[in-house]
Scaffold this active site. Structure first.
Site, mmCIF file in Angstrom:
data_model
loop_
_atom_site.group_PDB
_atom_site.id
_atom_site.type_symbol
_atom_site.label_atom_id
_atom_site.label_comp_id
_atom_site.label_asym_id
_atom_site.label_seq_id
_atom_site.Cartn_x
_atom_site.Cartn_y
_atom_site.Cartn_z
ATOM 1 N N LYS A 165 0.836 -1.197 0.000
ATOM 2 C CA LYS A 165 0.000 0.000 0.000
ATOM 3 C C LYS A 165 0.871 1.247 0.000
ATOM 4 O O LYS A 165 1.712 1.438 0.878
ATOM 5 C CB LYS A 165 -0.901 0.009 1.238
ATOM 6 C CG LYS A 165 -1.639 1.334 1.471
ATOM 7 C CD LYS A 165 -2.628 1.636 0.351
ATOM 8 C CE LYS A 165 -3.266 3.010 0.516
ATOM 9 N NZ LYS A 165 -4.011 3.170 1.769
ATOM 10 N N HIS A 185 -3.028 5.527 -2.330
ATOM 11 C CA HIS A 185 -3.691 6.765 -1.910
ATOM 12 C C HIS A 185 -2.716 7.863 -2.303
ATOM 13 O O HIS A 185 -1.642 7.981 -1.722
ATOM 14 C CB HIS A 185 -3.929 6.690 -0.395
ATOM 15 C CG HIS A 185 -4.384 7.963 0.246
ATOM 16 N ND1 HIS A 185 -5.337 7.979 1.242
ATOM 17 C CD2 HIS A 185 -4.008 9.260 0.094
ATOM 18 C CE1 HIS A 185 -5.516 9.222 1.672
ATOM 19 N NE2 HIS A 185 -4.719 10.013 0.980
ATOM 20 N N HIS A 227 -6.427 11.762 9.843
ATOM 21 C CA HIS A 227 -5.096 12.063 9.310
ATOM 22 C C HIS A 227 -4.270 12.933 10.243
ATOM 23 O O HIS A 227 -3.312 13.581 9.818
ATOM 24 C CB HIS A 227 -5.218 12.669 7.911
ATOM 25 C CG HIS A 227 -5.707 11.670 6.910
ATOM 26 N ND1 HIS A 227 -4.898 10.680 6.405
ATOM 27 C CD2 HIS A 227 -6.935 11.459 6.373
ATOM 28 C CE1 HIS A 227 -5.597 9.920 5.588
ATOM 29 N NE2 HIS A 227 -6.841 10.376 5.560
ATOM 30 N N ASP A 268 -13.023 1.623 4.036
ATOM 31 C CA ASP A 268 -12.125 2.569 4.711
ATOM 32 C C ASP A 268 -12.432 2.571 6.211
ATOM 33 O O ASP A 268 -12.591 3.614 6.845
ATOM 34 C CB ASP A 268 -12.257 3.974 4.126
ATOM 35 C CG ASP A 268 -10.968 4.789 4.230
ATOM 36 O OD1 ASP A 268 -10.057 4.361 4.953
ATOM 37 O OD2 ASP A 268 -10.880 5.853 3.596
#
EC number: 3.5.1.5
Length: 567
Positions: free
Chosen positions: A217, A246, A320, A360
């Site tokens: 990832k 991402h 985040h 998610d």
């Protein structure tokens, strides 16, 4: 010949060819395309019914008969919407057809014997277990929530509620990979873990694949630079594993053109390709039109509603590790949330340009709502856009097949596990979900893992029958003890399997090898392979596909919502 009305037949044996069924409280209607059972020779269990010794049940030994039959099931899968009996043997799907006793019944392809258990599928819909390919493994309780929603396979990364895992789907390094593989042994769910792909040199990535990672990832919070993208994909090409990405919201290390150049023509799974979940602002959505990009959505933006934008900002700040007191952090968050691209995402799903939907989990998405949000999106598009061109006014079969593929076969294809899971086809794990039509997509009536019931709504255990209140989802025997090891699968890289990793770690579960990850392309995404030219206006954020403006209104009311969750 005796005649029975369609209504009476449906009440007794479930709907047959030409009958229509409404999915929950949506505006979606299916029509049964084919009935594999034989009129007058249907099998049904119960007092005075067919599956009795010498009638629908024969004398075959275990080796020659099913372990389990689901009778008269209405199957919804990417390949069709049919009525059939489903046979299960040794935890795998043995066949789809006509069950019974071949000594006295014609056309039997699935033999019922003294060693056969029965689940009554009359009036129920059966789907393949869902696959959620965007999991932050923040807490093990996610598995219970996902399983009881109809998901039977979870792919992603993490180590628990660590700050890195709260933001990124990575299980970094061999030590954590080993510990998560060990933890997976106690969870009634097929699991596969992604390593951290953000590195500019290959050795640290190779060792993660050797340690069991099913893929790597790339995440902007670790630095999704062109160098790391190129290096990660090089390792994936060498190890036949998938890369999920991402991309760089802030456009610090390059714009979307630079990321696409670094990817080249190599296959990659782009997470939340619309961008609210992260990615080049404002135009990462362009990637969904490319031949080598496998685009998915996460469920916070599914579908676009009057509340979607408002709830995103706070979610993003938490996930985040951003500070609302820092203007730059707030600007970063706001740059990701665009009404125009979220609205376009709805339409691109309906047209088959977006191929997958995932959660998610706990990182802006809800792990138990992948299936519900998928069908809410399909409903919203039916209401706003009408029937798809290939569907007549009386049913929505094409749309239904398109949307179910988004959380079953397509993520299985994308991550190299479609030989084991992702559809109701002979040879695959019997990961099956039963639904009453009125509760379809919301609350399953039974979840099977590897042919055994792993979870189901169950009433008071001290009651005289199974149904008295309180009824709620509870783990069943398939989720317990060593039976769980025989019915769940851990996915590993081929490199890890060949090096003997399962034995080294003492893994007792079924082991599945990821394969053919590098050859899969957008064209292989079933019912979701459209590759339009996507353009995004950098000032207005308007999205066009092949020159056509994509826009729709947010929904103010959705089906499959509050009325199902009063209790």
């Amino acid at each position: 010949m005796s005649i029975i009305s369609r209504q009476a037949y449906a009440d007794m044996f479930g709907p047959t060819t030409g009958d229509r069924v409404r999915l929950a409280d949506t505006e979606l209607w299916l029509e049964v395309e084919k009935d594999f059972t034989i009129y007058g020779d249907e099998v049904k269990f119960g007092g005075g019914k067919v599956i009795r010794d010498g009638q629908g049940q024969g004398q075959a030994l275990s080796r020659d008969c099913l372990d389990l039959v689901i009778t008269n099931a209405l199957i919804i899968d990417h390949w069709g919407i049919v009525k059939a009996d489903i046979g299960v043997k040794n935890g795998r799907i043995a066949g789809i057809g006509k069950a019974g006793n071949p000594d006295v019944q014609p056309g039997v392809t699935l033999v019922i014997g003294p060693g056969t258990e029965v689940i009554a599928g009359e009036g129920s819909i059966v789907t393949a277990g869902g696959i959620d390919s965007h999991i932050h493994f923040i807490c093990p309780q996610q598995i219970d929530e996902a399983l009881c929603s109809g998901v039977t396979t979870m792919l992603g990364g993490g180590t628990g509620p660590a700050t890195g895992t709260n933001a990124t789907t990575c299980t970094p390094g061999p030590w954590y990979m080993a510990r998560m593989l060990e933890a997976a042994e106690s969870l009634p769910m097929n699991l596969g873990f992604l390593g951290k792909g953000n590195a500019s040199l290959p050795d640290a990535l190779h060792e993660q694949v050797a340690a069991g990672a099913i893929g790597l990832k790339l995440h902007e919070d670790w630095g999704s630079t062109p160098a790391s993208i190129n290096n990660c994909l090089n390792v994936a090409e060498e190890t036949d594993t998938q890369v999920a990405i991402h991309t760089d919201t802030l456009n610090e290390s390059g714009f979307v053109e630079d990321t696409l150049a670094a990817i080249g023509d190599r296959t990659i799974h782009t997470y939340h390709t619309e961008g609210a979940g992260g990615g080049h602002a404002p135009d990462i959505i362009r990637a969904c039109g490319l031949a080598n990009v496998l685009p998915s959505s996460t469920n916070p933006t599914r579908p676009y509603t009057v509340n979607t934008v408002d709830e995103h900002l706070d979610m993003l700040m938490v996930c985040h590790h951003l500070d609302p007191a820092i203007p730059e952090d707030v600007a970063f968050a706001e740059s990701r949330i665009r009404r125009e691209t979220i609205a376009a995402e709805d339409i691109l799903h309906d047209l088959g340009a977006f191929s997958m939907i995932s959660s998610d989990s706990q990182a802006m998405g809800r792990v138990g709502e992948v299936i519900t949000r998928t069908w809410q999106t399909a409903h919203k598009m039916k209401v706003q856009r009408g029937s798809l061109g290939s569907d007549p006014a009386r049913h929505d079969n094409t749309r239904i097949k398109r949307y179910i593929a988004k959380y079953t076969i397509n993520p299985a294809l994308a991550h190299g596990i479609s030989h084991e899971v992702g559809s109701i086809e002979p040879g695959k794990l019997a990961d099956l979900v039963l639904w009453r039509p009125a509760f379809f997509g919301v609350k399953p009536s039974m979840i099977l893992k590897g042919g055994m019931i792993a979870a189901a709504p169950m009433g008071d255990a001290n009651a005289s029958i199974p149904t008295p209140q309180p009824v709620h989802f509870r783990p069943m025997f398939g989720a317990l003890g060593r039976a769980m090891h025989s019915t769940r699968m851990t996915f590993l890289s081929g490199l890890a399997i060949r090096s003997g990793l399962p034995a080294q770690l003492g893994l007792n579960s079924l082991i599945g090898e990821v394969k053919n990850c590098r050859s899969v392309k957008k064209a292989h995404m079933i019912h979701n392979d459209w590759q339009p030219l996507i353009e995004v206006d950098s000032q207005t954020y308007q999205v066009r596909a092949n020159g056509e403006l994509l826009t729709c209104e947010p929904a103010a009311v959705l089906p499959m919502a509050q009325r199902y969750f009063l209790f």
